[in-house]
Design a protein around this motif. Structure first.
Motif, PDB file in Angstrom:
ATOM      1  N   TYR A  95      -5.933   0.136 -10.989  1.00  0.00           N
ATOM      2  CA  TYR A  95      -6.070   1.357 -12.080  1.00  0.00           C
ATOM      3  C   TYR A  95      -6.183   1.066 -13.289  1.00  0.00           C
ATOM      4  O   TYR A  95      -6.467   1.779 -14.170  1.00  0.00           O
ATOM      5  CB  TYR A  95      -4.508   2.001 -11.583  1.00  0.00           C
ATOM      6  CG  TYR A  95      -3.230   1.466 -12.363  1.00  0.00           C
ATOM      7  CD1 TYR A  95      -2.547   0.753 -11.375  1.00  0.00           C
ATOM      8  CD2 TYR A  95      -2.791   1.761 -13.427  1.00  0.00           C
ATOM      9  CE1 TYR A  95      -1.394   0.020 -11.884  1.00  0.00           C
ATOM     10  CE2 TYR A  95      -1.719   1.134 -14.049  1.00  0.00           C
ATOM     11  CZ  TYR A  95      -1.097   0.363 -13.274  1.00  0.00           C
ATOM     12  OH  TYR A  95      -0.065  -0.498 -13.602  1.00  0.00           O
ATOM     13  N   ALA A  96      -5.588  -0.303 -13.817  1.00  0.00           N
ATOM     14  CA  ALA A  96      -5.653  -0.351 -15.411  1.00  0.00           C
ATOM     15  C   ALA A  96      -7.095  -1.188 -15.529  1.00  0.00           C
ATOM     16  O   ALA A  96      -7.053  -1.680 -16.702  1.00  0.00           O
ATOM     17  CB  ALA A  96      -4.408  -1.249 -15.929  1.00  0.00           C
ATOM     18  N   ALA A  97      -7.884  -1.529 -14.795  1.00  0.00           N
ATOM     19  CA  ALA A  97      -8.909  -2.382 -14.931  1.00  0.00           C
ATOM     20  C   ALA A  97     -10.144  -1.946 -14.292  1.00  0.00           C
ATOM     21  O   ALA A  97     -11.119  -2.530 -14.056  1.00  0.00           O
ATOM     22  CB  ALA A  97      -8.825  -3.795 -14.027  1.00  0.00           C
ATOM     23  N   THR A  98     -10.410  -0.488 -14.425  1.00  0.00           N
ATOM     24  CA  THR A  98     -11.548  -0.062 -14.067  1.00  0.00           C
ATOM     25  C   THR A  98     -12.874   0.025 -15.020  1.00  0.00           C
ATOM     26  O   THR A  98     -13.921   0.299 -15.028  1.00  0.00           O
ATOM     27  CB  THR A  98     -11.529   1.690 -13.628  1.00  0.00           C
ATOM     28  OG1 THR A  98     -10.642   2.249 -14.758  1.00  0.00           O
ATOM     29  CG2 THR A  98     -10.755   1.795 -12.351  1.00  0.00           C
ATOM     30  N   ASN A  99     -12.390  -0.309 -16.428  1.00  0.00           N
ATOM     31  CA  ASN A  99     -13.266  -0.771 -17.386  1.00  0.00           C
ATOM     32  C   ASN A  99     -13.252  -2.200 -17.238  1.00  0.00           C
ATOM     33  O   ASN A  99     -12.303  -2.962 -16.990  1.00  0.00           O
ATOM     34  CB  ASN A  99     -12.843  -0.320 -18.933  1.00  0.00           C
ATOM     35  CG  ASN A  99     -12.918   1.161 -19.030  1.00  0.00           C
ATOM     36  OD1 ASN A  99     -14.150   1.797 -18.350  1.00  0.00           O
ATOM     37  ND2 ASN A  99     -12.195   1.689 -19.535  1.00  0.00           N
ATOM     38  N   MET A 100     -14.391  -2.856 -17.772  1.00  0.00           N
ATOM     39  CA  MET A 100     -14.323  -4.282 -18.132  1.00  0.00           C
ATOM     40  C   MET A 100     -13.130  -4.613 -18.855  1.00  0.00           C
ATOM     41  O   MET A 100     -12.771  -4.227 -19.947  1.00  0.00           O
ATOM     42  CB  MET A 100     -15.721  -4.826 -18.839  1.00  0.00           C
ATOM     43  CG  MET A 100     -16.812  -4.794 -18.202  1.00  0.00           C
ATOM     44  SD  MET A 100     -16.638  -5.562 -16.426  1.00  0.00           S
ATOM     45  CE  MET A 100     -17.262  -7.417 -16.760  1.00  0.00           C
ATOM     46  N   THR A 101     -12.304  -5.581 -18.368  1.00  0.00           N
ATOM     47  CA  THR A 101     -11.029  -6.172 -18.918  1.00  0.00           C
ATOM     48  C   THR A 101     -11.216  -7.820 -19.179  1.00  0.00           C
ATOM     49  O   THR A 101     -11.447  -8.396 -18.193  1.00  0.00           O
ATOM     50  CB  THR A 101      -9.921  -5.681 -17.815  1.00  0.00           C
ATOM     51  OG1 THR A 101      -9.927  -4.529 -17.458  1.00  0.00           O
ATOM     52  CG2 THR A 101      -8.544  -6.191 -18.219  1.00  0.00           C
ATOM     53  N   GLU A 102     -10.876  -7.963 -20.502  1.00  0.00           N
ATOM     54  CA  GLU A 102     -10.884  -9.466 -20.789  1.00  0.00           C
ATOM     55  C   GLU A 102      -9.642 -10.143 -20.286  1.00  0.00           C
ATOM     56  O   GLU A 102      -8.687  -9.751 -20.433  1.00  0.00           O
ATOM     57  CB  GLU A 102     -10.762  -9.351 -22.326  1.00  0.00           C
ATOM     58  CG  GLU A 102     -11.038 -10.640 -22.823  1.00  0.00           C
ATOM     59  CD  GLU A 102     -12.531 -11.054 -23.196  1.00  0.00           C
ATOM     60  OE1 GLU A 102     -13.421  -9.978 -23.283  1.00  0.00           O
ATOM     61  OE2 GLU A 102     -13.027 -12.037 -23.282  1.00  0.00           O
ATOM     62  N   LEU A 103      -9.976 -11.234 -19.620  1.00  0.00           N
ATOM     63  CA  LEU A 103      -8.890 -12.263 -19.273  1.00  0.00           C
ATOM     64  C   LEU A 103      -8.767 -13.325 -20.184  1.00  0.00           C
ATOM     65  O   LEU A 103      -9.578 -13.891 -20.586  1.00  0.00           O
ATOM     66  CB  LEU A 103      -9.093 -12.695 -17.840  1.00  0.00           C
ATOM     67  CG  LEU A 103      -9.314 -11.672 -16.767  1.00  0.00           C
ATOM     68  CD1 LEU A 103      -9.804 -12.513 -15.397  1.00  0.00           C
ATOM     69  CD2 LEU A 103      -7.633 -11.539 -16.458  1.00  0.00           C
ATOM     70  N   ASP A 104      -7.692 -13.798 -20.559  1.00  0.00           N
ATOM     71  CA  ASP A 104      -7.275 -14.777 -21.374  1.00  0.00           C
ATOM     72  C   ASP A 104      -7.320 -16.091 -20.456  1.00  0.00           C
ATOM     73  O   ASP A 104      -6.237 -16.824 -20.520  1.00  0.00           O
ATOM     74  CB  ASP A 104      -5.888 -14.566 -22.037  1.00  0.00           C
ATOM     75  CG  ASP A 104      -5.682 -15.486 -23.317  1.00  0.00           C
ATOM     76  OD1 ASP A 104      -6.807 -16.306 -23.467  1.00  0.00           O
ATOM     77  OD2 ASP A 104      -4.638 -15.743 -23.646  1.00  0.00           O
ATOM     78  N   VAL A 105      -8.482 -16.405 -20.010  1.00  0.00           N
ATOM     79  CA  VAL A 105      -8.803 -17.566 -19.264  1.00  0.00           C
ATOM     80  C   VAL A 105      -9.792 -18.216 -19.615  1.00  0.00           C
ATOM     81  O   VAL A 105     -10.935 -17.746 -19.852  1.00  0.00           O
ATOM     82  CB  VAL A 105      -8.818 -17.418 -17.871  1.00  0.00           C
ATOM     83  CG1 VAL A 105      -8.847 -18.561 -16.953  1.00  0.00           C
ATOM     84  CG2 VAL A 105      -7.618 -16.498 -17.415  1.00  0.00           C
ATOM     85  N   ASP A 106      -9.836 -19.607 -19.951  1.00  0.00           N
ATOM     86  CA  ASP A 106     -11.075 -20.280 -20.586  1.00  0.00           C
ATOM     87  C   ASP A 106     -11.120 -21.282 -19.485  1.00  0.00           C
ATOM     88  O   ASP A 106     -10.955 -21.092 -18.268  1.00  0.00           O
ATOM     89  CB  ASP A 106     -10.648 -20.612 -21.864  1.00  0.00           C
ATOM     90  CG  ASP A 106     -11.891 -21.060 -22.776  1.00  0.00           C
ATOM     91  OD1 ASP A 106     -13.051 -20.588 -22.315  1.00  0.00           O
ATOM     92  OD2 ASP A 106     -11.990 -21.783 -23.572  1.00  0.00           O
ATOM     93  N   GLU A 107     -11.632 -22.465 -19.950  1.00  0.00           N
ATOM     94  CA  GLU A 107     -11.784 -23.640 -19.180  1.00  0.00           C
ATOM     95  C   GLU A 107     -10.737 -24.374 -18.490  1.00  0.00           C
ATOM     96  O   GLU A 107     -10.717 -24.855 -17.363  1.00  0.00           O
ATOM     97  CB  GLU A 107     -12.700 -24.777 -19.759  1.00  0.00           C
ATOM     98  CG  GLU A 107     -14.168 -24.297 -20.392  1.00  0.00           C
ATOM     99  CD  GLU A 107     -15.003 -25.196 -20.905  1.00  0.00           C
ATOM    100  OE1 GLU A 107     -14.395 -26.309 -21.299  1.00  0.00           O
ATOM    101  OE2 GLU A 107     -16.314 -25.140 -21.092  1.00  0.00           O
ATOM    102  N   LYS A 108      -9.595 -24.446 -19.198  1.00  0.00           N
ATOM    103  CA  LYS A 108      -8.323 -25.137 -19.001  1.00  0.00           C
ATOM    104  C   LYS A 108      -8.182 -24.525 -17.562  1.00  0.00           C
ATOM    105  O   LYS A 108      -7.793 -23.433 -17.358  1.00  0.00           O
ATOM    106  CB  LYS A 108      -7.199 -24.982 -19.855  1.00  0.00           C
ATOM    107  CG  LYS A 108      -6.109 -25.808 -19.647  1.00  0.00           C
ATOM    108  CD  LYS A 108      -5.051 -25.710 -20.670  1.00  0.00           C
ATOM    109  CE  LYS A 108      -3.907 -26.269 -20.329  1.00  0.00           C
ATOM    110  NZ  LYS A 108      -2.812 -26.264 -21.562  1.00  0.00           N
ATOM    111  N   PRO A 109      -7.901 -25.573 -16.402  1.00  0.00           N
ATOM    112  CA  PRO A 109      -7.508 -24.947 -15.167  1.00  0.00           C
ATOM    113  C   PRO A 109      -5.922 -24.409 -15.134  1.00  0.00           C
ATOM    114  O   PRO A 109      -5.262 -24.684 -15.795  1.00  0.00           O
ATOM    115  CB  PRO A 109      -7.356 -26.278 -14.414  1.00  0.00           C
ATOM    116  CG  PRO A 109      -7.920 -27.300 -15.199  1.00  0.00           C
ATOM    117  CD  PRO A 109      -8.175 -27.007 -16.560  1.00  0.00           C
TER     118      PRO A 109
END
Ligand SMILES: NC(=O)c1ccc[n+]([C@@H]2O[C@H](COP(=O)([O-])OP(=O)(O)OC[C@H]3O[C@@H](n4cnc5c(N)ncnc54)[C@H](O)[C@@H]3O)[C@@H](O)[C@H]2O)c1
Length: 383
Positions: A288-302
């Motif tokens: 429900y909270a992600a029907t718009n493009m939602t930024e994830l705070d995830v980069d290269e670091k595994p």
């Protein structure tokens, strides 16, 4: 705990770096042997382009040097060989180690021809050792996030995917001549495809079955056999489509991008350009909270790397931690006595062979051609 004796073949920039990160960062690994057919790579200071770095011998005083690979396999009593030779000659080293039941961590691409694919596949089938495909980009955190969203059903089934790898490599031609295009290897750079296809194929059950590919040719440099940009369109039997662009001669910002359109959502990773940092985003019809493009705070670091018991600094050295992650899961599999590696020969061939067929398609001016694998009934070693 048991100690694993490690040898490396290919002591260029990558072999040196990997030996350092692995032997400092991963528990129970002991670097004991190193092989390069150019003795200068062991004995002389290493030219990093902007500085002369310490020789391999200085970095690893306890490591024995071999000029000849067969001799290293014969004499060094290895548990694991790391293959870091030029991109077009990995297979013979892998096959020879597997024949002696020595585990292999091989850099990419897995093979450079269809006969090599057959040889590697057969070697894997008859060996008691495992081969880990060093598919670096599969170790990035945003790829793990994509896999996680997919597993949770938030993207649905993949329908269409994109990957691009843009990197102007001209500055590396002198130091690593295998990167320079030539009439002898006309399919480069689309054959260097594992970085692009690996992450996407990790969420696709079907193999890629057809490809058409075109090249710009050598418009920027005029180097014989050069391709500034190559674009391939792959399809699975059910119609899932991947668009893949590779360019190693360009004036564009460098990076890896990926997009996935699924039946229930979409995912994208866009690399940093200029002032704009890299973005990892998704949307899902199922959340429900992600029907718009939602930024994830995830980069290269595994993901979860902080929980590992290993030297964090060393782990973070290789491609933002991706290489360390792959070594970590490889060693976990070895310690547990698994029979196949987390990214084994089959996965490596799935992400390598489509590029060889793409190069053949480009040679035939974009003709759609079938892609076959050694596990297919209609497999053959010619196109
Ligand atoms: N996974 C990644 O992200 C990534 C990044 C960079 C490079 N690579 C891969 O790493 C590999 C090495 O790249 P590099 O930049 O270090 O190249 P490089 O040319 O600097 O090193 C290759 C080394 O292999 C040696 N060599 C060649 N033939 C040999 C033989 N028959 N026996 C022993 N040694 C031999 C060469 O003398 C050279 O020192 C390539 O396969 C490349 O695709 C992967």
């Amino acid at each position: 705990m048991r100690e694993f004796r490690l040898g490396c073949v290919g002591l260029g920039g990558r072999g040196r770096g990997m030996m350092e990160w692995v032997s400092n960062g991963i528990d129970n690994i002991k670097a004991v042997a190193a092989c390069d057919n150019d003795p200068d790579k062991f004995y002389k200071p290493f030219d990093e382009g902007n500085r002369l770095a310490p020789s391999f011998q200085e970095l690893f005083p306890g490591v024995q040097y071999f000029r000849d690979y067969d001799e290293m396999l014969e004499k060094a009593d290895l548990d694991i060989v790391m293959v870091e030779t030029p991109a077009n000659c990995h297979t013979e080293f892998c096959v020879k180690a597997l024949a002696r039941n020595i585990h292999v961590y091989s850099d990419i691409p897995s093979v450079a021809s269809l006969p090599e694919a057959e040889a590697l596949w057969k070697a894997g089938q008859s060996s008691e050792a495992m081969l880990m495909t060093g598919a670096t980009t599969c170790g990035w955190g945003f790829v793990h996030a994509m896999q996680d969203l997919y597993k949770q059903g938030l993207l649905g089934k993949a329908v269409y995917m994109e990957a691009e790898y843009i990197h102007d490599c001209r500055c590396l031609w002198e130091r690593t001549p295998w990167r320079k295009p030539s009439a002898e290897k006309p399919g480069y750079p689309i054959t260097y495809c594992t970085h692009s296809l690996g992450p996407l194929l990790s969420i696709l059950e079907e193999d890629l079955k057809t490809v058409c590919c075109v090249s710009t040719g050598s418009l920027t440099t005029g180097v014989p056999g050069g391709n500034d940009v190559m674009c391939a369109l792959y399809q699975t039997q059910s119609g899932v489509t991947i668009r893949h662009t590779n360019s190693f001669i360009n004036c564009a910002p460098a990076g890896h991008s990926y997009r996935v359109f699924g039946t229930e959502g979409c995912f994208e990773r866009l690399y940093a350009r200029g002032q704009d940092k890299g973005h990892t985003r998704f949307r899902s019809e199922k959340l429900y909270a992600a029907t718009n493009m939602t930024e994830l705070d995830v980069d290269e670091k595994p993901l979860n790397v902080d929980k590992w018991t290993c030297d964090q600094q060393a782990i973070n050295a290789g491609h933002g931690g991706a290489d360390g992650y792959l070594w970590h899961i490889f060693m976990e599999a070895l310690r547990k006595g698994e029979k196949t590696a987390p990214i084994g020969i089959r996965e490596g061939l799935r992400m390598t062979l489509p590029g060889l067929y793409a190069a053949e398609s480009a040679k035939q001016n974009g003709k759609v051609i079938p892609i076959r694998y050694p596990w297919d009934e209609d497999w053959t070693t010619s196109f």
